[in-house]
Structure formats: structure tokens, C-alpha cells
Design an enzyme around this catalytic site. Sequence first.
Site, mmCIF file in Angstrom:
data_model
loop_
_atom_site.group_PDB
_atom_site.id
_atom_site.type_symbol
_atom_site.label_atom_id
_atom_site.label_comp_id
_atom_site.label_asym_id
_atom_site.label_seq_id
_atom_site.Cartn_x
_atom_site.Cartn_y
_atom_site.Cartn_z
ATOM 1 N N HIS A 290 -51.618 57.635 52.883
ATOM 2 C CA HIS A 290 -52.381 56.590 52.170
ATOM 3 C C HIS A 290 -53.539 56.247 52.608
ATOM 4 C CE1 HIS A 290 -48.462 55.333 50.170
ATOM 5 N NE2 HIS A 290 -48.133 55.644 51.406
ATOM 6 N N LYS B 51 -59.285 66.498 44.998
ATOM 7 C CA LYS B 51 -59.863 65.454 43.772
ATOM 8 C C LYS B 51 -59.286 64.310 44.158
ATOM 9 C CE LYS B 51 -61.554 65.619 40.150
ATOM 10 N NZ LYS B 51 -61.062 66.366 38.870
ATOM 11 N N HIS B 52 -60.125 63.213 44.215
ATOM 12 C CA HIS B 52 -59.604 61.877 44.489
ATOM 13 C C HIS B 52 -58.622 61.707 45.619
ATOM 14 C CE1 HIS B 52 -61.969 60.535 41.178
ATOM 15 N NE2 HIS B 52 -61.469 61.603 40.307
ATOM 16 N N ASN C 160 -46.400 58.634 46.831
ATOM 17 C CA ASN C 160 -45.258 59.730 47.127
ATOM 18 C C ASN C 160 -45.829 61.262 46.561
ATOM 19 O OD1 ASN C 160 -43.166 57.930 48.270
ATOM 20 N ND2 ASN C 160 -42.418 57.455 46.017
#
Length: 391
Positions: free
Chosen positions: A391, A66-67, A230
Site C-alpha cells: 500500500h 502506471k500509478h 488486493n
Amino acid sequence: MKELELKYGCNPNQKPARVFMENGDLPITVVNGRPGYINLLDALNGWQLVKELKEATGLPAATSFKHVSPAGAAVGLPLSDTLKKIYFTDNVELTPLACAYARARGADRMSSFGDFISLSDECDEATALLIKKEVSDGIIAPGYSDKALEILKAKKNGNYCVIQIDPNYVPAELERKQVFGVTFEQGHNFLKIDEKSALSNIVTKNKTLSEDDKRNLIISLIVLKYTQSNSVCFVKDGQAIGIGAGQQSRVHCTRLAGQKADNWWLRQSPQVLGLQFVDGIKRADRDNAIDVYIGEEYMDVLAEGKWQNIFKVKPEVFTREAKAEWIAKNTNVALGSDAFFPFGDNIDRAKKSGVTVIAQPGGSVRDDLVIEAADGYGMVMAFNGIRLFHH
């Protein structure tokens, strides 16, 4: 095919959107439906995760994304009767791949609602039957059996997104990404996480890791490799049971992951297993009710006029003391962190959720205090020097 037009960008109002290869063909084929931008981000990150889990453990693997972070991930170990119940696997003869998906989807059902699924192996009928019952946006796998494809194509009125990926595809060594018109370039993370690279430097007094411990720690680190930093991951019995992602503070990652692990364990308590729901309640409504019931806002489902819409019999309050007593029974949990722990408070919080073994990079100026905290609980902790920021 070198280019694929997408349904929409990161937001539905961002159009047009496309994905393309500068050299060669895309490694994916859209078998059914039409993916969006985030769908493909989830699919390609999830595929890398399950491929690595399969390579590391030799077991079929699944993840629920998810996302652009996993809500759950697991390998195909058999389910206990309790897990079969809380994962809603009734009337399905479970294969190893189906077990992996049930674990990945079932660990954090609230977060997995509307997920994108990645499978390491060809999707079989049993796995497709489990997916059929869930609210999901799509799936990526290296192949599909005829029966599985028939089941999946029927989801979402025929619009369920089904993607097939070339399992032999190897990405280019350099990755590029644009932000605000500026192009970033870095090497692809080909790091192989295994016992030698991740677990050889044990820094605590207790240095005994079982084979299950090793597998769980390796799973936690592979999950973190594809989780927005994180991040911290709790793993037990071959599945992530709590993932804390995208937090600015390391201890907040640990608290979030620990709370999710506690919720997973609380769902297996006799008090929750004994809840009597009204007939015909939807699965998502039942998940939501359980999540509220075991939390601090339990009166939202136990108040007069509320509980009658959810339960046949009004449940007793699951007191803080009773929850703490049950949570204390959880043990043999592994914890991985994508960067070092700067303070011992992370170890203290991990202990409350049954953590006995830890893998983290090390390198903090307070490493000695963190090791001392782990030694105080008799934990095993490995420093591996591997920073897994994603990221």
C-alpha cells in the site's frame, strides 16, 4: 545530493513537491528531464521489482509501471515470431534486455500507455530503440550506453525523464509514511522470494512443478510484492500476462487479471493477427481498436461509418464462441496471489484462463474447499504463508 525538487505533487495543482534523504545522499541522479511525484513512486517501486526479478532468475528484467502498480513485468526470454509482431519489435535486433522490455510493455498495451519504465541492467541501444516508439513518461536504470542515452534524450522534445540509480543502494530498515499528518512506521520488506520460501509446501495431490512453473510462480509473487493490494498476477513464459490490482474483492482481482490474460492471448489469434488496418494508423489507435474488437463492445469499431476509419477490410465479428475456443488453447499459466483465496470461485476463474499452477499464502478457513477445487482441475498449488499486501 540530499534533496530533489519535483515537477509537481501527486496532482499538477499540488505544489511544491520534493523528495529528500534525512541521512546521506539520494540514490538517484536525474540525467534528463524533471520527474514528478508519481514518476518517482513508480521509478523506485519498479526498480525494486526488476532488481529482485534479476536476482531470482539471473535474467535481465523490465517493468512498465502506471500509478504505482506494474502494468507489465518480464524477464529477458526470447520472443516468438508472433510476440515480435504483436509487440512491434520490427527492425530491432533484440537483446535479452530488449526482450524483457518488449514483454513488459506488450502484455497490456492499454495500461502501459504513458508508463514509467524500470530496467534491471544498463539500458542498451536496442532497448532504447523500442522505448523510442512508445508513449512513456520516463525510465530508471542503473546505467545507459552512450547511444541509448542519445536516443532517450531526444524523446518528448528533449524532456523525457531519465533517471540513473545506484544499484548498490540498500534502504534503511525502517520506513516512514505520513497520512493526514499522522506518521506510520514499519520495517522495510526485505523478504527474499525463492523456491524454498515460496514453493516448498505443496498442498494439492499433484505436486509436480517444472522449472518453468517454478520460475513463473516466483515472478508472479515478486510482481505482487510491488502491486497495490488486493492483487493477483498471471504469468506465462517469464512475463506477467494479466495483473489485477487494487481491488476490494479477491475474486475481482482474479477476474480482472484473467480478462487481461485472455486479451493477451486473443491478440495472438489468427483472427486478430489477420486484421488489416488502414495505412498510417497510429499505434495507440490500433491498440485501442484491437481492445474494443476483442471485447463486448465490438460494434464500436465495426459499425458502418466507423470501421472504414480503422480497417481496410471490415472484419468478421469475433464471436463469443470463437473467442472461448481460442482461449481454451492457452495453458501452462501460473497464478500468484498476495493473500489467501477465501473461496473456490477464484480457482474456477483461473482455470478458464489456462492456469495450471498456483502460489498463495493459504490460511483461509475454507482452505480445504480451495484445495478441493484445485485438485478437481489437476492443478498444483503451494501454500507459502507469505502475505504480500502493498500500500
